[in-house]
Scaffold this active site. Structure first.
Site, short mmCIF file in Angstrom:
data_model
loop_
_atom_site.label_atom_id
_atom_site.label_comp_id
_atom_site.label_asym_id
_atom_site.label_seq_id
_atom_site.Cartn_x
_atom_site.Cartn_y
_atom_site.Cartn_z
N LYS A 9 -29.69 -61.82 -30.28
CA LYS A 9 -30.31 -60.93 -31.28
C LYS A 9 -29.35 -60.63 -32.44
O LYS A 9 -28.14 -60.87 -32.34
CB LYS A 9 -30.76 -59.64 -30.58
CG LYS A 9 -31.84 -59.88 -29.52
CD LYS A 9 -32.39 -58.57 -29.02
CE LYS A 9 -33.43 -58.80 -27.95
NZ LYS A 9 -34.04 -57.51 -27.51
N TYR A 49 -43.44 -61.36 -29.82
CA TYR A 49 -43.42 -60.14 -29.01
C TYR A 49 -44.83 -59.56 -28.81
O TYR A 49 -44.97 -58.36 -28.60
CB TYR A 49 -42.52 -59.10 -29.66
CG TYR A 49 -41.03 -59.27 -29.33
CD1 TYR A 49 -40.60 -59.30 -28.00
CD2 TYR A 49 -40.07 -59.33 -30.32
CE1 TYR A 49 -39.26 -59.43 -27.68
CE2 TYR A 49 -38.71 -59.46 -30.01
CZ TYR A 49 -38.32 -59.50 -28.68
OH TYR A 49 -36.99 -59.61 -28.35
N PHE A 57 -42.78 -48.69 -29.30
CA PHE A 57 -41.57 -49.21 -29.95
C PHE A 57 -41.81 -50.52 -30.70
O PHE A 57 -40.88 -51.10 -31.26
CB PHE A 57 -40.44 -49.39 -28.92
CG PHE A 57 -40.76 -50.31 -27.77
CD1 PHE A 57 -40.61 -51.69 -27.87
CD2 PHE A 57 -41.20 -49.78 -26.55
CE1 PHE A 57 -40.91 -52.53 -26.82
CE2 PHE A 57 -41.51 -50.62 -25.48
CZ PHE A 57 -41.35 -52.00 -25.62
N ARG A 85 -32.14 -64.14 -15.99
CA ARG A 85 -32.36 -62.69 -16.06
C ARG A 85 -31.29 -61.92 -15.29
O ARG A 85 -30.90 -60.83 -15.69
CB ARG A 85 -33.78 -62.35 -15.61
CG ARG A 85 -34.79 -62.85 -16.65
CD ARG A 85 -36.21 -62.56 -16.29
NE ARG A 85 -36.55 -61.14 -16.36
CZ ARG A 85 -36.80 -60.50 -17.50
NH1 ARG A 85 -36.73 -61.12 -18.66
NH2 ARG A 85 -37.14 -59.22 -17.48
N THR A 91 -32.60 -54.33 -19.11
CA THR A 91 -33.01 -54.23 -20.53
C THR A 91 -32.13 -53.24 -21.28
O THR A 91 -31.70 -53.50 -22.40
CB THR A 91 -34.49 -53.78 -20.62
OG1 THR A 91 -35.28 -54.72 -19.89
CG2 THR A 91 -34.96 -53.74 -22.06
N ARG A 102 -25.72 -58.09 -21.20
CA ARG A 102 -26.04 -56.82 -21.89
C ARG A 102 -24.99 -55.74 -21.61
O ARG A 102 -24.75 -54.90 -22.48
CB ARG A 102 -27.44 -56.36 -21.49
CG ARG A 102 -28.52 -57.21 -22.19
CD ARG A 102 -29.88 -56.93 -21.64
NE ARG A 102 -30.94 -57.55 -22.42
CZ ARG A 102 -32.14 -57.79 -21.92
NH1 ARG A 102 -32.42 -57.49 -20.66
NH2 ARG A 102 -33.05 -58.35 -22.68
N ASN A 112 -29.86 -54.84 -27.64
CA ASN A 112 -29.38 -55.19 -26.30
C ASN A 112 -28.92 -56.66 -26.20
O ASN A 112 -28.99 -57.28 -25.16
CB ASN A 112 -30.44 -54.85 -25.24
CG ASN A 112 -31.75 -55.59 -25.43
OD1 ASN A 112 -31.92 -56.31 -26.42
ND2 ASN A 112 -32.66 -55.45 -24.50
N HIS A 115 -32.49 -61.63 -25.62
CA HIS A 115 -33.80 -61.63 -24.97
C HIS A 115 -33.84 -62.85 -24.04
O HIS A 115 -33.37 -63.92 -24.43
CB HIS A 115 -34.92 -61.74 -26.00
CG HIS A 115 -36.25 -62.09 -25.40
ND1 HIS A 115 -37.09 -61.14 -24.87
CD2 HIS A 115 -36.83 -63.30 -25.18
CE1 HIS A 115 -38.15 -61.76 -24.37
NE2 HIS A 115 -38.02 -63.06 -24.54
N GLU A 126 -42.58 -68.92 -25.75
CA GLU A 126 -41.45 -68.58 -26.63
C GLU A 126 -40.77 -69.85 -27.16
O GLU A 126 -40.41 -69.93 -28.34
CB GLU A 126 -40.48 -67.66 -25.88
CG GLU A 126 -41.10 -66.30 -25.63
CD GLU A 126 -40.39 -65.44 -24.60
OE1 GLU A 126 -40.90 -64.35 -24.31
OE2 GLU A 126 -39.34 -65.87 -24.07
P1 CMP Z 1 -36.47 -57.79 -24.91
O1 CMP Z 1 -36.08 -58.41 -23.62
O2 CMP Z 1 -36.18 -58.53 -26.15
O3 CMP Z 1 -38.04 -57.46 -24.87
C1 CMP Z 1 -38.62 -56.45 -25.69
C2 CMP Z 1 -37.59 -55.56 -26.31
O4 CMP Z 1 -38.05 -54.31 -26.78
C3 CMP Z 1 -36.53 -55.21 -25.29
O5 CMP Z 1 -35.75 -56.36 -25.03
C4 CMP Z 1 -35.82 -54.05 -25.98
O6 CMP Z 1 -34.75 -54.48 -26.79
C5 CMP Z 1 -36.89 -53.48 -26.90
N1 CMP Z 1 -37.23 -52.10 -26.58
C6 CMP Z 1 -37.14 -51.08 -27.44
N2 CMP Z 1 -37.56 -49.94 -26.87
C7 CMP Z 1 -37.92 -50.23 -25.61
C8 CMP Z 1 -38.43 -49.48 -24.51
N3 CMP Z 1 -38.65 -48.16 -24.61
N4 CMP Z 1 -38.67 -50.14 -23.36
C9 CMP Z 1 -38.47 -51.48 -23.26
N5 CMP Z 1 -37.99 -52.24 -24.27
C10 CMP Z 1 -37.71 -51.62 -25.43
#
Ligand code: CMP
Length: 134
Positions: A9, A49, A57, A85, A91, A102, A112, A115, A126
């Protein structure tokens, strides 16, 4: 060999952590079949997404992910989706185990670092969005 997808990211690219993250992937036995640095348009990010489109969010997520270059990486490894993962961690970097991507390179829930695809269907979608359209 299972195909999966990792995206570095914007904040991790800006911080210059892409080399360390790619090194970690290789040292953990992932093979890289394609890789590219690019920036998302809002439209392409929205499709990438789409599963989060009803989440509170979503708008912030799209604005963040289009804020700078990302690096998309197509990966292959036996049981790769699950193992990637594990390597990536929770996350929220605050909940991630030491040694995970992360934990080491993430800043907060939004920034974070990476992805990773969560299923074969997500990986296929994706990979197609990142590598199959241009
Ligand atoms: P990612 O694995 O890229 O998938 C969706 C992204 O949304 C996640 O990582 C986070 O960076 C982002 N995100 C922001 N706010 C939230 C939240 N409240 N819960 C989960 N993901 C979030």
């Amino acid at each position: 060999m299972e195909k999966t997808f990792l995206m570095i990211k914007p904040e991790a690219v800006q911080a210059g952590n892409q080399g360390l993250i790619i090194d970690l992937l290789l040292r953990n036995g992932f093979a890289i079949s394609a890789m590219k640095q690019f920036s998302f348009t809002g439209e392409r990010a929205g499709r990438f997404y789409a599963m989060h489109k009803d989440k509170p969010f979503f708008k912030d997520l799209i604005s963040y992910i289009t804020s700078g270059d990302v690096i998309g990486i197509a990966l292959e490894k036996e049981d790769g989706i699950r193992l990637l993962r594990v390597l990536v961690g929770a996350t929220n970097p605050a909940d991630a185990d030491p040694g995970t991507v992360r934990y080491m390179y993430g800043t907060d829930l939004q920034r974070n670092a990476v992805h990773a695809s969560d299923s074969p269907e997500s990986a296929e979608k994706e990979l197609a969005i990142v590598f199959g359209e241009d």
